[in-house]
Design a protein around this motif. Structure first.
Motif, PDB file in Angstrom:
ATOM      1  N   UNK A 182      -1.739  -6.029   6.727  1.00  9.68           N
ATOM      2  CA  UNK A 182      -1.629  -4.572   6.621  1.00  9.68           C
ATOM      3  C   UNK A 182      -3.003  -3.939   6.793  1.00  9.68           C
ATOM      4  N   UNK A 183      -3.041  -2.807   7.507  1.00 12.15           N
ATOM      5  CA  UNK A 183      -4.275  -2.047   7.647  1.00 12.15           C
ATOM      6  C   UNK A 183      -4.087  -0.683   6.971  1.00 12.15           C
ATOM      7  N   UNK A 184      -5.156  -0.208   6.338  1.00 14.36           N
ATOM      8  CA  UNK A 184      -5.028   1.014   5.532  1.00 14.36           C
ATOM      9  C   UNK A 184      -4.754   2.254   6.375  1.00 14.36           C
ATOM     10  N   UNK A 210      -3.390   1.928  10.014  1.00 17.30           N
ATOM     11  CA  UNK A 210      -2.333   1.659  10.986  1.00 17.30           C
ATOM     12  C   UNK A 210      -1.057   1.080  10.383  1.00 17.30           C
ATOM     13  N   UNK A 211      -1.128   0.656   9.106  1.00 20.01           N
ATOM     14  CA  UNK A 211       0.080   0.150   8.463  1.00 20.01           C
ATOM     15  C   UNK A 211       0.290  -1.338   8.663  1.00 20.01           C
ATOM     16  N   UNK A 250      -8.582  -3.879   6.224  1.00 23.58           N
ATOM     17  CA  UNK A 250      -7.436  -4.715   6.568  1.00 23.58           C
ATOM     18  C   UNK A 250      -7.268  -5.782   5.500  1.00 23.58           C
ATOM     19  N   UNK A 251      -6.027  -5.968   5.075  1.00 24.66           N
ATOM     20  CA  UNK A 251      -5.736  -7.022   4.126  1.00 24.66           C
ATOM     21  C   UNK A 251      -5.211  -8.227   4.904  1.00 24.66           C
TER      22      UNK A 251
END
Lengths: 257, 257
Positions: free
Chosen positions: A53-55, A57-58, A168-169
């Motif tokens: 997941x990106x803070x 772009x989702x 980004x996680x």
């Protein structure tokens, strides 16, 4: 944080995935796609590090769908990497005619690129691939990480200031799971009728458990049907899983960490 | 179906968006991005047709985020277009060295492309852009619609059979809205505490209303916070909207159709 042996990441070297993989192991191997990483892990060749997941772009759909497709692959750990993008080139700033990058980085640097006038923008698979291509182009630059710029000898670097926080996680995936973590991942298909999502997440709400992520993804084999990717934090027990199962057509426990 | 005047769509001509736009109007104008279409509509220059969801790849984030960003733009109608992809070229099949397409079409044709051996794959902004580029490349082919292949004179066409049904839903966007439709779009930000999503969708569940779509998207200005895109079908009244509002920090009614 755990240190393990072979870890596959989205290459080429210098990518943000590479940075994330360094947190988990030392024998790091680049792969050309997220799906290829899942395939390696499923064949028991090692672990994988994939963006989830990106803070801005989702969700990263290829990762969510990989976890759904490979039922025996679990999420084992998680790490957040700040995405710092640089415009990097070998040539002087004024000679840049082409900019290479991943579509996400291009979107982020939109204003910056517009201020540079008429440039050709070339989309790539990853920011490190962009750096590699820019290093072979006399009038080329890449939007990439500092690590990638150094890796490919792009010594002219300008930090692009993001308009919004960009993180980004990444998750570590493998074929084992711990049950003792505080954060839990579940994939659920629920009945196709009014109120079924409400009933499912009611199991969590009634226990005061916080949902950290909920994303719906299409079931590829039937039109306008979905599965849900759910992450939540808190104390869990067999009773909770049993209650969630009762509300689902299909449910996959995908690990705790 | 309504017929209206100027309609902007994602170009160049021959795209699947172009096919969708033809259902709504006759004065059709291509734009280079979804965001550019939103800008046109917001400046009152006409209507727009944008993809909102694909049956395999899921939501089109740029569209969801456009609806969130432009509070005065509403969804006015919806249409489903089957995505039929062709490998199309001017040159003979055996001479193809490069294939141009949008990443979604490339993903869909993955097996087909692999069976063709070693090819260079070039990512483009749209399938019609791919057709345009292939028409100028002696050893080029495009993965594109039949319409685009014809538009750019790519007369060698092979239909790629999709492994799974592939449909894209497009919506007509504009600055007006009808309140009398049977399908409704809402965007909601909910309180950051356990149970808040459960309470929000409880408003629908308690009335037996069916949710057709629910997608969460990041709030770009704060990390790991979200808004929800929700579509549901059924009878609505002011009381329903008031109850949803009560469960939300912020709520945007985005039209019925």
């Amino acid at each position: 944080m755990m240190k393990i042996s072979v870890v596959f990441y989205l290459g080429p070297p210098g990518s943000f995935s590479h940075e994330a993989a360094e947190r988990f192991g030392s024998d790091l191997k680049p792969e050309r796609s997220i799906s290829a990483i899942f395939k390696r892990v499923s064949m028991n060749e090692g672990y994988g590090v994939v963006p989830v997941e990106n803070s801005i772009e989702g969700p990263v759909n290829e990762t969510l769908d990989g976890l759904f497709r490979y039922e025996d692959i679990y999420v084992m750990a998680s790490v957040e990497i700040p995405i710092e993008i640089f415009l990097a080139s070998k040539c002087d700033r004024g000679r840049i005619r082409r900019v290479y990058s991943h579509p996400h980085a291009i979107a982020e640097a939109k204003d910056y690129l517009e201020s540079m006038g008429d440039l050709e923008v070339v989309r790539t698979n990853s920011t490190s691939e962009a750096a590699r291509l820019a290093s072979m182009d006399e009038a080329g630059a890449a939007l990439c990480s500092k690590k990638a710029a150094i890796e490919y000898g792009l010594s002219n670097m300008d930090r692009i200031d993001p308009a919004t926080p960009n993180i980004t996680r990444f998750v570590l995936i493998g074929r084992e799971y711990r049950k003792d973590g505080s954060r839990h991942v579940m994939l659920c298909i629920i009945p196709d009728r009014p109120g079924s999502l409400h009933s499912l997440i009611g199991v969590l709400a009634n226990r005061g458990i916080n949902m950290n992520m909920i994303y719906s993804r299409p079931l590829r084999d039937s039109v306008w049907k979905y599965y849900f990717y759910i992450e939540f934090s808190g104390e869990v027990d067999e009773d909770l899983f049993a209650s969630m199962k009762q509300q689902s057509v299909k449910i996959l426990y995908k690990g705790s960490f």
